[in-house]
Write a protein that holds these residues in place. Structure first.
Motif, PDB file in Angstrom:
ATOM      1  N   ALA A  50       0.796  -1.230   0.000  1.00  0.00           N
ATOM      2  CA  ALA A  50       0.000   0.000   0.000  1.00  0.00           C
ATOM      3  C   ALA A  50       0.833   1.287   0.000  1.00  0.00           C
ATOM      4  CB  ALA A  50      -0.984  -0.006   1.170  1.00  0.00           C
ATOM      5  N   PRO A  51       1.924   1.376   0.758  1.00  0.00           N
ATOM      6  CA  PRO A  51       2.704   2.623   0.735  1.00  0.00           C
ATOM      7  C   PRO A  51       3.344   2.939  -0.618  1.00  0.00           C
ATOM      8  CG  PRO A  51       3.262   1.312   2.664  1.00  0.00           C
ATOM      9  CD  PRO A  51       2.423   0.451   1.771  1.00  0.00           C
ATOM     10  N   LEU A  52       3.430   1.951  -1.498  1.00  0.00           N
ATOM     11  CA  LEU A  52       4.052   2.147  -2.811  1.00  0.00           C
ATOM     12  C   LEU A  52       3.081   2.700  -3.851  1.00  0.00           C
ATOM     13  CD1 LEU A  52       5.967  -1.257  -2.942  1.00  0.00           C
ATOM     14  CD2 LEU A  52       6.840   0.962  -2.166  1.00  0.00           C
ATOM     15  N   VAL A  53       1.781   2.674  -3.562  1.00  0.00           N
ATOM     16  CA  VAL A  53       0.763   3.072  -4.532  1.00  0.00           C
ATOM     17  C   VAL A  53       0.162   4.412  -4.115  1.00  0.00           C
ATOM     18  CG1 VAL A  53      -1.399   2.402  -5.646  1.00  0.00           C
ATOM     19  CG2 VAL A  53       0.274   0.649  -5.004  1.00  0.00           C
ATOM     20  N   LYS A  54       0.106   5.359  -5.050  1.00  0.00           N
ATOM     21  CA  LYS A  54      -0.386   6.713  -4.777  1.00  0.00           C
ATOM     22  C   LYS A  54      -1.474   7.096  -5.776  1.00  0.00           C
ATOM     23  CE  LYS A  54       2.903   7.440  -1.741  1.00  0.00           C
ATOM     24  NZ  LYS A  54       2.648   6.850  -0.477  1.00  0.00           N
ATOM     25  N   PRO A  55      -2.447   7.928  -5.365  1.00  0.00           N
ATOM     26  CA  PRO A  55      -3.442   8.432  -6.311  1.00  0.00           C
ATOM     27  C   PRO A  55      -2.757   9.134  -7.489  1.00  0.00           C
ATOM     28  CG  PRO A  55      -4.136   8.898  -4.078  1.00  0.00           C
ATOM     29  CD  PRO A  55      -2.719   8.378  -3.997  1.00  0.00           C
ATOM     30  N   GLY A  56      -3.314   8.918  -8.673  1.00  0.00           N
ATOM     31  CA  GLY A  56      -2.762   9.502  -9.892  1.00  0.00           C
ATOM     32  C   GLY A  56      -1.853   8.559 -10.662  1.00  0.00           C
ATOM     33  N   MET A  57      -1.431   7.460 -10.040  1.00  0.00           N
ATOM     34  CA  MET A  57      -0.564   6.499 -10.735  1.00  0.00           C
ATOM     35  C   MET A  57      -1.348   5.788 -11.832  1.00  0.00           C
ATOM     36  SD  MET A  57       1.547   4.740  -7.598  1.00  0.00           S
ATOM     37  CE  MET A  57       3.093   4.303  -8.364  1.00  0.00           C
ATOM     38  N   GLN A  58      -0.692   5.544 -12.950  1.00  0.00           N
ATOM     39  CA  GLN A  58      -1.275   4.793 -14.056  1.00  0.00           C
ATOM     40  C   GLN A  58      -1.186   3.304 -13.752  1.00  0.00           C
ATOM     41  OE1 GLN A  58      -2.554   6.233 -16.986  1.00  0.00           O
ATOM     42  NE2 GLN A  58      -2.331   8.146 -15.877  1.00  0.00           N
ATOM     43  N   VAL A  59      -2.226   2.560 -14.133  1.00  0.00           N
ATOM     44  CA  VAL A  59      -2.229   1.111 -13.941  1.00  0.00           C
ATOM     45  C   VAL A  59      -2.665   0.431 -15.234  1.00  0.00           C
ATOM     46  CG1 VAL A  59      -2.685   1.244 -11.464  1.00  0.00           C
ATOM     47  CG2 VAL A  59      -4.587   1.083 -13.046  1.00  0.00           C
ATOM     48  N   ALA A  60      -2.276  -0.829 -15.378  1.00  0.00           N
ATOM     49  CA  ALA A  60      -2.714  -1.650 -16.501  1.00  0.00           C
ATOM     50  C   ALA A  60      -3.718  -2.662 -15.960  1.00  0.00           C
ATOM     51  CB  ALA A  60      -1.527  -2.357 -17.142  1.00  0.00           C
ATOM     52  N   ILE A  61      -4.824  -2.842 -16.665  1.00  0.00           N
ATOM     53  CA  ILE A  61      -5.882  -3.754 -16.247  1.00  0.00           C
ATOM     54  C   ILE A  61      -5.976  -4.867 -17.276  1.00  0.00           C
ATOM     55  CG2 ILE A  61      -8.359  -3.962 -15.806  1.00  0.00           C
ATOM     56  CD1 ILE A  61      -8.053  -0.799 -15.225  1.00  0.00           C
ATOM     57  N   ASP A  62      -5.941  -6.105 -16.792  1.00  0.00           N
ATOM     58  CA  ASP A  62      -6.054  -7.267 -17.656  1.00  0.00           C
ATOM     59  C   ASP A  62      -7.045  -8.226 -17.005  1.00  0.00           C
ATOM     60  OD1 ASP A  62      -5.775  -9.380 -19.382  1.00  0.00           O
ATOM     61  OD2 ASP A  62      -3.630  -9.675 -19.027  1.00  0.00           O
ATOM     62  N   GLU A  63      -8.310  -8.111 -17.393  1.00  0.00           N
ATOM     63  CA  GLU A  63      -9.385  -8.951 -16.843  1.00  0.00           C
ATOM     64  C   GLU A  63      -9.663 -10.061 -17.840  1.00  0.00           C
ATOM     65  OE1 GLU A  63     -11.951 -11.111 -15.562  1.00  0.00           O
ATOM     66  OE2 GLU A  63     -11.315  -9.650 -14.068  1.00  0.00           O
ATOM     67  N   GLN A  64      -9.083 -11.220 -17.592  1.00  0.00           N
ATOM     68  CA  GLN A  64      -9.158 -12.313 -18.545  1.00  0.00           C
ATOM     69  C   GLN A  64     -10.553 -12.902 -18.667  1.00  0.00           C
ATOM     70  OE1 GLN A  64      -6.022 -15.013 -17.465  1.00  0.00           O
ATOM     71  NE2 GLN A  64      -4.431 -13.538 -17.984  1.00  0.00           N
ATOM     72  N   ALA A  65     -11.314 -12.967 -17.578  1.00  0.00           N
ATOM     73  CA  ALA A  65     -12.657 -13.563 -17.638  1.00  0.00           C
ATOM     74  C   ALA A  65     -13.580 -12.786 -18.564  1.00  0.00           C
ATOM     75  CB  ALA A  65     -13.266 -13.646 -16.234  1.00  0.00           C
ATOM     76  N   LEU A  66     -13.442 -11.460 -18.611  1.00  0.00           N
ATOM     77  CA  LEU A  66     -14.275 -10.628 -19.486  1.00  0.00           C
ATOM     78  C   LEU A  66     -13.570 -10.264 -20.788  1.00  0.00           C
ATOM     79  CD1 LEU A  66     -15.767  -8.170 -16.840  1.00  0.00           C
ATOM     80  CD2 LEU A  66     -16.901 -10.119 -17.906  1.00  0.00           C
ATOM     81  N   GLY A  67     -12.305 -10.612 -20.903  1.00  0.00           N
ATOM     82  CA  GLY A  67     -11.552 -10.280 -22.107  1.00  0.00           C
ATOM     83  C   GLY A  67     -11.280  -8.795 -22.241  1.00  0.00           C
ATOM     84  N   VAL A  68     -11.020  -8.123 -21.121  1.00  0.00           N
ATOM     85  CA  VAL A  68     -10.809  -6.672 -21.141  1.00  0.00           C
ATOM     86  C   VAL A  68      -9.371  -6.348 -20.786  1.00  0.00           C
ATOM     87  CG1 VAL A  68     -11.414  -4.500 -20.026  1.00  0.00           C
ATOM     88  CG2 VAL A  68     -13.192  -6.179 -20.520  1.00  0.00           C
ATOM     89  N   LYS A  69      -8.755  -5.559 -21.653  1.00  0.00           N
ATOM     90  CA  LYS A  69      -7.440  -4.981 -21.365  1.00  0.00           C
ATOM     91  C   LYS A  69      -7.615  -3.481 -21.501  1.00  0.00           C
ATOM     92  CE  LYS A  69      -4.536  -8.795 -22.650  1.00  0.00           C
ATOM     93  NZ  LYS A  69      -3.172  -9.142 -22.870  1.00  0.00           N
TER      94      LYS A  69
END
Length: 110
Positions: A50-69
């Motif tokens: 948790a201390p490593l993650v801050k608001p405004g950081m970009q993230v990559a989302i890979d939801e395999q069950a729904l096929g969403v990247k």
């Protein structure tokens, strides 16, 4: 049109989530609830991460069950573990998906 018969929505489109009004009934309290079409992900982070993650950081989302990247932005990291429905060994994490993939418009996850 009388001003009390109009509603201002600051951003469109919206999705009707719930209608509590009854046709022909008195208009009291909340009549309808709307939500926007922005996808938000509620998740959690382990205590040590948790201390490593801050608001405004970009993230990559890979939801395999729904096929969403998709990409996203961290909107919220709780300052206390065990809040917003997360157990005491995790911090709440809120991420906004940007932009919401079209295949998820109107999708409901309960």
């Amino acid at each position: 049109m009388p001003i009390d018969e109009c509603v201002f929505l600051p951003r469109l489109p919206v999705r009707v989530q719930e209608v509590t009004a009854v046709l022909g009934g008195p208009a009291t309290g909340s009549l309808m609830t709307v939500t926007d079409y922005e996808l938000a992900i509620d998740s959690s982070l382990p205590l040590d991460s948790a201390p490593l993650v801050k608001p405004g950081m970009q993230v990559a989302i890979d939801e395999q069950a729904l096929g969403v990247k998709a990409g996203g932005v961290v909107e919220t990291v709780a300052t206390t573990p065990g809040t917003r429905g997360v157990d005491g060994f995790h911090f709440y994490l809120g991420v906004r998906v940007d932009p919401t993939p079209a295949k998820l418009h109107g999708f409901r996850c309960v």
